[in-house]
Design an enzyme around this catalytic site. Sequence first.
Site, PDB file in Angstrom:
ATOM      1  CD  GLU B  62      -1.923  -2.320   1.373  1.00 13.43           C
ATOM      2  OE1 GLU B  62      -0.801  -2.763   1.707  1.00 13.43           O
ATOM      3  OE2 GLU B  62      -2.811  -3.165   0.836  1.00 13.43           O
ATOM      4  CG  HIS B 131     -11.299  -6.626   5.449  1.00 13.19           C
ATOM      5  ND1 HIS B 131     -10.321  -7.434   6.460  1.00 13.19           N
ATOM      6  CD2 HIS B 131     -10.327  -6.810   4.398  1.00 13.19           C
ATOM      7  CE1 HIS B 131      -9.212  -7.806   5.975  1.00 13.19           C
ATOM      8  NE2 HIS B 131      -9.224  -7.558   4.514  1.00 13.19           N
TER       9      HIS B 131
END
Lengths: 343, 331, 326
Positions: B62, B131
Amino acid sequence: MGSVGIIVNPWAGKDVRRLHAPVGHTPDTAKIGIVRRVILGALDVGAERVHVARDVGRIAERAAKAIDRAVLVDGPGTGSALDTRRAAAQMAELGCAAVAVLGGDGTSRDVTMGWRDAPIIPISTGTNNVFPGFVDGSSAGTAAGLVASGAVALADAGRRAKLLTADIALPGGDRIQDIALVDMALIAEQGTGARAVVRSDLIRLVVAALAVPASTGLSAIAGRTSPVAADEEGGVVVRLGGEGRRVRVPIVPGSFDVLPIASIDRLADGGSITVEGPGVLAYDGERDRVLPAGSTATITVARTGPFVIDVARTLRAAADHHLFDVAPGDSTAATRTEAHHGH
Amino acid sequence: MSDRTLTYGQAFSEAIRLEMEADPNVFIAGEDVGAHGGVFHTFDGVQSEFGERRAVDTPISEQAIIGLGVGAAVTGLRPIVDLMFMDFSLVAADQIVNQAAKLKYMFGGEAKLPMVITTHGGAGLSAAAQHSQSLEALFCHIPGLQVVFPSNAYDVKGLMASAILEDNPVLFVLHKRMLGLKGPVPEGRYTVPLGQAMVTREGSDVTVVSWGRTHNEALAAAETLAGEGVQVEVIDLRTLSPLDTATVVASVKKTNRVVVAHEAVRFGGFGAEVAAQIQEEAFDYLDAPVGRVGAPFSPVPFTPALENLYVPDAARIAESVRAALARPLLG
Amino acid sequence: MELTPAQQLAMHKSMVRIRLFEEAAGKLMETGQMPGFLHLYVGQEAVAVGVCEALRVDDYITSTHRGHGHLVAKGGDLAKMMAELMGKATGYCGGKGGSMHINDLSLGMLGANGIVGAGVPIAVGAGFRNKYLGSDQVAVAFFGDASTNIGAFHEAANMACALHLPVVFVCEHNMYGEYTPTEKAMAIADVVDRAAGYGMPGVIVDGMDVLAVHEATLEAVARARRGEGPALVEAKTYRFYNHHGIQTLGVKYRPDAEVIAWKERDPIFTFEDRLVEGGVASRDQIEEQWAQVRADIAAAIEFAENSPYPEPSALLAGVYTAGGAK
């Protein structure tokens, strides 16, 4: 009972050649493993002590960890060839009977500069070396230990190497003496740059004590035209240029250049040749000494180099004399000398 | 408006494809956005149309994904870099917050960073605590960023087009529970401007300010409340930063009562900022404290039995509206 | 490689510019004329100059918190740099970035960076841009040995190799991460040992030798331009001053003898000896270069001192860019 020395060039196998050629990288883990195996091999056959020279890569420190009879030897820690030379001198003072030298041609040269009569086992950890071979660390340690313990006499373990000596006269009257073990070459450059010789078109002359056909680099120029082995006396001088004979030579691993050969002359034992500046003298494949205009270098070859212990020959002699046998009834002999020594 | 309908997710990829067609410097990069079309298929068809050069599958990295966007944007491209789940934005926080957001200012205004960071936020898929988050408040707090969180397919396409055309970093959040939600979406390129809220239902009694999926819950609540004789005005902020305070304040001045509803944790949520802005700009118009609806102060639970309790819905919004209305006028 | 005498003199001058700029900045900080942090590059000049001399003006670099040297070597304007360090409106960042964010986009210098390791992924982005546009420009990431212990470095190195981007990783291994010796921070001694793990070649070069750095970088850059992917060059070097500020000797975390030994290998003075010995330049020519740079630095300080601070209106300017591609 004698001791063994170990000197490591921490940055061998990590130089700029990796950008020019398809050659691998020798990580510290590989070198640490070799050093540790040399230590254990030497102690296994009776070396009293193993002196390991500290290096800026901390290879010695990591390799000798927790082995009682492996002793670290402090050095200047400059991260330059000076560390190797100083370590060699210290090994001489410590009375080492055999010194394992990990690195390339230049590393063995630096050891020789620090101790002209060093009894060495050169172990290649670098790229396209001629002087050191690829030797298993355990066997090298065993050979060193056999010599150190006196089980195999030095005279039976190998022989003295040849040495190239350059006596340089600078325009101002200063004189310098340099040495090399494999070859000296005159390169048409101004500086030493990243040291490795990678441009074949700038090579003007090669003087080789070892002219090995099955090698890569400057020695191969002489080796592919007029081979001279380690046990042959004298050397060879190859001048490059002209329109005549041309030969294929790998100067950089994986690159095959066509070089013009102007002349080839054998150099007898003790014989010499004089070259003139300007240029740069490369020693054992690395640009080292700037030769200003008006200076000269007289290069001599003679069998005055370090004493090289031949691992295969030493172990063969030991086997022939049953030196690896354990005496019947020797209850002190452990069934295994542990790799994880010490506490 | 067009007769054609697309899903929320399809509207997103259509915006990207149209803008990529229009500008060769626009590209997408992220985990699985290429061959697979994104884990939520929100990038479907991009690689097949534009090839691997412009639809780049990256390692699961990321920080490097956002760094790729920053480096490419500051040197002249218009990257769209995807972070898959909004929770993963925290893995890339340095590159988003310390680099992308601040580069221009730190460089004395010289740099231009036309980049869109896309991601999928929100709960409702039993995806549990790592999530499912709605972290928009964190990024609204950062000068230099813009934050967009659309509630319907039409806005997704128009806002995404604007985000791509924008010369500043934009965090574009899709709610993963709404990806299949269909709505009218015109063909061809159009934009919905950033920084403009929209009154999506007019009313006179109370205002509900919301965004993303919660906005649609607010509309449902308004419908319920209409049955009780309450006329709710609903505002979809669409862009959270920059915040369209004017539209909110104008509505509050009309209705005098307001509830701010969002899916994120209520404490320290973006609703607190909206409430503060309202009291600063329209204090004298308020007949009740600004109501706030948000998730409880806990991570998002996994099991549907608890997740359904966790996520604010129309019933909770309606409840909050009733409470605001129940407050008697003073004096 | 054959460097002309003019090129070698230019490299010398560039190193001297870094040296004198940094020493001047150090003095200004000491006397309270310069706010904020100051991470001086002195000692490492051969790395910035050796690398940047192998680059074109349109190649990109990203830098570190110790970034003045990189900008000077890329051709930065000393006056704008000095003004920025003093927080003046005429500085590179209008006084809003300071030492740790100094940059010049027109020179491809994408910024010093206050976050250790954070410039590396940005260089990968610039490298991506070059490949995307089919350009032969390269991107160089400068970073320290300590940066290679940070996740951003790992992610960026891996991504550059996985995507086969024209990025050259230049590690300035100065033996310390702030105040902690490298050997306490990693179990390996050479950052190049990491390169193979990403699938790129890595080489060690003497970071005190500008020609050695230059030659290695030239080849790494040439490979990248030819589309042969990333490479890592590890320059072994040393910062003569403290991590922050102007102290050299007498610090607790490194022995004075070590500092003195490294100073004996001063990259500028050793290069000068070689220039003279090689007949490239005379001592007078070298002295003339120092004099010229001293004058440039004096002019830069004068410019900075005479420059105004930013107007209050600058506070909120430049947070966002107005408009867009639409």
